[in-house]
Design an enzyme around this catalytic site. Structure first.
Site, PDB file in Angstrom:
ATOM      1  N   ASP A  73     -14.852 -72.510 -53.873  1.00 56.98           N
ATOM      2  CA  ASP A  73     -13.451 -72.236 -54.169  1.00 56.98           C
ATOM      3  C   ASP A  73     -13.321 -70.770 -54.539  1.00 56.98           C
ATOM      4  O   ASP A  73     -14.180 -70.230 -55.259  1.00 56.98           O
ATOM      5  CB  ASP A  73     -12.941 -73.104 -55.318  1.00 56.98           C
ATOM      6  CG  ASP A  73     -11.436 -72.943 -55.516  1.00 56.98           C
ATOM      7  OD1 ASP A  73     -10.675 -73.615 -54.806  1.00 56.98           O
ATOM      8  OD2 ASP A  73     -11.029 -72.131 -56.365  1.00 56.98           O
ATOM      9  N   GLU A  93     -10.464 -67.719 -55.878  1.00 58.25           N
ATOM     10  CA  GLU A  93      -9.153 -67.254 -56.312  1.00 58.25           C
ATOM     11  C   GLU A  93      -8.987 -65.849 -55.755  1.00 58.25           C
ATOM     12  O   GLU A  93      -9.967 -65.098 -55.657  1.00 58.25           O
ATOM     13  CB  GLU A  93      -9.034 -67.261 -57.835  1.00 58.25           C
ATOM     14  CG  GLU A  93      -9.303 -68.618 -58.468  1.00 58.25           C
ATOM     15  CD  GLU A  93      -8.364 -69.711 -57.988  1.00 58.25           C
ATOM     16  OE1 GLU A  93      -7.213 -69.389 -57.610  1.00 58.25           O
ATOM     17  OE2 GLU A  93      -8.785 -70.890 -57.982  1.00 58.25           O
ATOM     18  N   HIS A 121      -6.795 -74.190 -60.786  1.00 56.43           N
ATOM     19  CA  HIS A 121      -6.568 -72.857 -60.241  1.00 56.43           C
ATOM     20  C   HIS A 121      -7.528 -71.821 -60.817  1.00 56.43           C
ATOM     21  O   HIS A 121      -7.221 -70.632 -60.830  1.00 56.43           O
ATOM     22  CB  HIS A 121      -5.113 -72.410 -60.418  1.00 56.43           C
ATOM     23  CG  HIS A 121      -4.139 -73.271 -59.685  1.00 56.43           C
ATOM     24  ND1 HIS A 121      -4.170 -73.436 -58.318  1.00 56.43           N
ATOM     25  CD2 HIS A 121      -3.111 -74.032 -60.129  1.00 56.43           C
ATOM     26  CE1 HIS A 121      -3.196 -74.258 -57.953  1.00 56.43           C
ATOM     27  NE2 HIS A 121      -2.545 -74.633 -59.034  1.00 56.43           N
ATOM     28  N   ASP A 147     -11.886 -75.913 -59.989  1.00 61.49           N
ATOM     29  CA  ASP A 147     -11.493 -76.531 -58.723  1.00 61.49           C
ATOM     30  C   ASP A 147     -12.708 -76.906 -57.880  1.00 61.49           C
ATOM     31  O   ASP A 147     -12.717 -77.952 -57.216  1.00 61.49           O
ATOM     32  CB  ASP A 147     -10.589 -75.577 -57.937  1.00 61.49           C
ATOM     33  CG  ASP A 147      -9.187 -75.486 -58.536  1.00 61.49           C
ATOM     34  OD1 ASP A 147      -8.906 -76.192 -59.521  1.00 61.49           O
ATOM     35  OD2 ASP A 147      -8.377 -74.693 -58.014  1.00 61.49           O
TER      36      ASP A 147
END
Length: 323
Positions: A120, A122, A260, A265
């Site tokens: 994951d 960001e 998030h 996540d």
């Protein structure tokens, strides 16, 4: 990336393809498409008559050996199958791919014997090809149904973080300005991912950003099997109103400790993956080739996104990738 790693992993830079070819790669990573749908998304235009679209697709992709048109009339990418996954690398999947080579086909692997890296990221925004960068990355290795390694790091994106992104992720410039850049982390990121099936919730998004950062940092190209848990959830959990991570995690009783944020996540997605694979086995899907066929089979409940005036990139209009 230093010479030692380049030698160890057999890294080699591959010439960057034109933007339209990159768009085709992204679209076909999720599975085969007919020429009319492919051209409509790649060229961001209204659906083109089939015959004209075939000529356009051939003109655009014909010289790139990684693309092919099957006997069924569908276009495919050599590093992707209907499972949203690339062909086999011989070492479970993800590997750094020297230019001009391809992975041998070996699709009989049992899903419960493969290892997976659930990733994951960001980011500063949604468009890797337009300068958005990773601000945080997590990679969770799953083997034998157990989480065996968790890698996470904040990343200095070397650009500003928009306020709305900070509100969503709680990652501010103050948090990342003294953190390593992706180039400084690249060797460790590749080490964690190599040899595993790449998994993410909305895999095309995370894959695109990781590939862009690795290419920028080292000149290397990542290739390998990829699995999208959104796509698998759409097939296995049609009863859910959405297949966002929140909905699917709730279905499997998985708590998301930090929504998030990359590690929160990724760990949640790793647990979701295990639930999805158990459900897939209940459907008789136990090998990679069976998974490929299962995900490629038509479904009465399948919803195909056909955005107008867009390149087919993930965005908030996709209810299955948002909360």
């Amino acid at each position: 990336m230093d010479g030692a790693l380049r030698h160890t992993l057999g890294l080699a830079a591959r010439p960057r393809a034109p933007l339209l070819v990159e768009r085709a790669r992204d679209l076909l990573a999720a599975g085969p498409l007919d020429a009319a749908t492919l051209i409509a998304h790649v060229c961001a235009q209204a659906r083109t008559p089939a015959l004209i679209a075939e000529h356009m697709a051939m003109a655009l992709l014909g010289e790139w050996p990684e693309f092919s048109r099957g006997a069924d009339g569908l276009w495919r990418h050599a590093a992707a199958s209907g499972a949203g996954a690339a062909p086999d690398s011989g070492d479970n999947s993800l590997f750094v791919h020297p230019a001009g080579t391809s992975a041998p086909a070996r699709d009989r692997d049992r899903l419960d014997r493969l290892s997976y890296v659930v990733v994951d990221v960001e980011t500063t925004g949604g468009q890797a090809e337009r300068g958005d960068r990773i601000t945080e990355i997590a990679a969770v290795v799953v083997r034998g149904g157990e989480i065996v390694e968790v890698f996470e790091a904040l990343v200095n994106p070397q650009r500003a973080i928009p306020p709305f992104i900070t509100r969503l992720t709680n990652i501010s410039w103050e948090m990342v300005r003294d953190q390593p850049t992706f180039a400084e982390l690249c060797e460790n990121v590749v080490r964690v991912m190599q040899g595993h099936v790449f998994v993410a919730h909305n895999a095309a998004f995370d894959w695109r950003f990781v590939c862009a950062e690795v290419a920028r940092s080292s000149g290397a190209t990542l290739e390998g099997r990829r699995l999208c848990t959104v796509r698998l959830a759409r097939k296995l959990l049609p009863q859910l109103p959405r297949r966002s991570l929140d909905w699917v995690a709730r279905h499997y009783g998985v708590d998301i400790t930090a929504r998030h944020r990359a590690a929160g996540d990724a760990v949640a997605t790793a647990h979701v993956l295990q639930g999805l694979l158990r459900d897939a086995a209940d459907h008789g899907v136990e090998t990679w080739s069976q998974l490929d066929r299962f995900l490629s089979a038509p479904s009465a409940t399948a919803r195909r996104r056909r955005p107008r005036g867009r390149s087919g990139m993930p965005g908030p209009v996709d209810r299955d990738t948002t909360a």
